[in-house]
Design an enzyme around this catalytic site. Structure first.
Site, PDB file in Angstrom:
ATOM      1  N   GLY A  96       0.787  -1.165   0.133  1.00  0.00           N
ATOM      2  CA  GLY A  96      -0.005   0.067   0.212  1.00  0.00           C
ATOM      3  C   GLY A  96       0.788   1.296  -0.195  1.00  0.00           C
TER       4      GLY A  96
ATOM      5  N   ASP B 220       4.738  -1.158 -13.639  1.00  0.00           N
ATOM      6  CA  ASP B 220       5.107  -2.021 -12.657  1.00  0.00           C
ATOM      7  C   ASP B 220       5.659  -3.346 -12.767  1.00  0.00           C
ATOM      8  OD1 ASP B 220       4.144   0.224 -11.551  1.00  0.00           O
ATOM      9  OD2 ASP B 220       2.354  -0.372 -10.600  1.00  0.00           O
TER      10      ASP B 220
HETATM   11  C1  GLA Z   1       0.477   2.792 -10.711  1.00  0.00           C
HETATM   12  C2  GLA Z   1       0.202   1.895 -11.651  1.00  0.00           C
HETATM   13  C3  GLA Z   1       1.146   1.870 -12.999  1.00  0.00           C
HETATM   14  C4  GLA Z   1       1.433   3.612 -13.198  1.00  0.00           C
HETATM   15  C5  GLA Z   1       1.473   4.313 -11.944  1.00  0.00           C
HETATM   16  C6  GLA Z   1       1.685   5.849 -12.173  1.00  0.00           C
HETATM   17  O1  GLA Z   1       1.711   2.366  -9.991  1.00  0.00           O
HETATM   18  O2  GLA Z   1       0.216   0.567 -11.364  1.00  0.00           O
HETATM   19  O3  GLA Z   1       0.778   1.311 -14.269  1.00  0.00           O
HETATM   20  O4  GLA Z   1       0.051   4.122 -13.837  1.00  0.00           O
HETATM   21  O5  GLA Z   1       0.659   3.920 -10.943  1.00  0.00           O
HETATM   22  O6  GLA Z   1       2.590   6.264 -12.897  1.00  0.00           O
END
Ligand code: GLA
Length: 391
Positions: free
Chosen positions: A132, A182
């Site tokens: 989180g 990510d």
């Molecule tokens: C979260 C999402 C990513 C990206 C970021 C903002 O981490 O999982 O895909 O959009 O926010 O950059």
């Protein structure tokens, strides 16, 4: 700093302890141990789902999984962090499943959906990626599960495809409309580098990121702000960007070449601000790549500052705790600082002279106490390896 970090130390701190936990639970040896890291995004926020550019690096904090095949077709997953075991079978693989096990089941579902045969397995995992905090603990879990299941089932799946399957699980099974950053970071990053990733072409470049060599370090500070609005606000930002692209007649905001002309075509000041963030943030990532390729890490600082201002004023995804942390970091000696991750709480990163992270972090802790905010947690980030098999 040790005290603040200890709150996120994984239950089993190394692979050996995890193997012992696996043996205690299943009375057999695991077939292997796999790891996948959380990430920090150096720059390029909310650009991934706009077909733009991002530049994350993998953290040393990671999910570890010990696993072995089962013959009865069940998947049994134990989290040493949650002290719980969940078991599911093929019939349970329904999008919308809730709980932490959805991140595991979703990967099985995505692999099967892509036509792979996935046998049952026992999995025991532990993680020291803060949950989180916007450090992609969920992507780390998905990518670790994917690595383990790919090897157990002898599947030859390239890194980028693994990232896409993990993202599919996150989007279509768990139900979070995220971009690819990510999972790409957790899968493709390499130690000592940031990953310059083009989310349209999936072009990836490992850019050397030797902070120590430049006499600098990266402080990561988790504001521990509860971000209740994150899901709805994230989806709202994404919808605004897609609406803006439609109004501008482009496939994605990445295609906006001239910002001023684009802004003239948009009547709504909120949409104008959203577009200005995405377009300027993409430009900042491209500038950051040039800076890193030239080994001028110190020159990242103004880009980090500008990115934060853009997220605060144009994309409107920061909260008072995050803004305070960034302000205090700068006042206390950081040369640049910004929020990292999806927003509405979570972490900041700060570029600080080597050896100063502890003092800057502690100044922020004191400022939080004075402001009546909860106690943040902080650590120095080490650009680390992506998902891999350890044993
Ligand atoms: C979260 C999402 C990513 C990206 C970021 C903002 O981490 O999982 O895909 O959009 O926010 O950059």
């Amino acid at each position: 700093m040790r005290d603040s970090v200890s709150t996120v130390r994984r239950v089993s701190d190394d692979a050996t302890a995890l193997v012992e936990a696996f043996r205690a639970r299943t009375e057999r040896q695991p077939a292997g141990v796999w790891a996948a890291p959380g990430r920090v995004n150096l720059i390029g926020e909310h650009t991934d789902y706009n077909d733009g550019y991002v530049m994350p690096f993998a953290l040393a904090q990671r999910v570890l999984i010990a696993a072995a095949p089962r013959q009865d077709g069940l998947w049994s997953v134990t989290s040493l962090n949650n002290h719980s075991t969940e078991t599911f079978q093929a019939a349970d693989l329904q999008p919308g499943m809730t709980g932490w096990q959805a991140y595991v089941a979703g990967v099985v579902w995505a692999l099967k959906g892509a036509g792979h045969r996935i046998g049952g397995a026992d999995l025991v995992l532990s993680s020291d990626v803060p949950v989180g905090a916007g450090l992609s603990s969920s992507a780390a879990l998905e990518c670790a599960v994917l690595s383990a299941l790919a090897d157990l089932n002898e599947l030859d799946i390239a890194g980028l495809e693994r990232a896409k399957l993990a993202r599919r699980s996150e989007n279509a099974f768990v139900g979070a409309p995220t971009g690819l950053m990510d999972q790409a970071a957790s899968t493709l990053c390499t130690a000592g580098h940031a990953l310059f990733f083009d989310c349209r072409t999936a072009g990836a470049e490992q850019v050397r990121f030797d902070t120590a060599g430049a006499g600098l370090e990266i402080l990561v500070l988790d504001t521990k702000t509860p971000h209740a609005l994150v899901d709805s606000e994230y989806a709202a930002r994404r919808a605004s960007c897609e609406a803006a692209a439609r109004l501008l007649g482009v496939a994605a905001l990445r295609d906006v070449i001239n910002l001023d002309t684009a802004l003239e075509q948009l009547a709504d000041p909120v949409i104008q601000r959203r577009v200005r963030h995405v377009v300027s943030e993409n430009a900042r990532v491209l500038e950051a790549v040039k800076v890193l390729r030239a080994g001028r890490i110190a020159d990242l600082a103004p880009l980090l500052d500008a990115s934060h201002e853009s997220m605060r004023d144009d994309f409107e995804i920061t909260v008072p705790q995050v803004d305070l942390a960034v302000e205090v970091a700068r006042a206390s000696g950081a040369t640049g600082a910004r929020m990292t991750g999806g927003g509405f709480g979570g972490c900041i990163i700060a570029l600080v002279p080597a050896g100063e992270a502890e003092r800057v972090g502690s100044d922020i802790v004191h400022s939080f106490a004075a402001a009546g905010f909860g106690q943040p947690m902080y650590f120095t980030a080490v650009p680390s390896a992506g998902a891999q098999r350890l044993h």
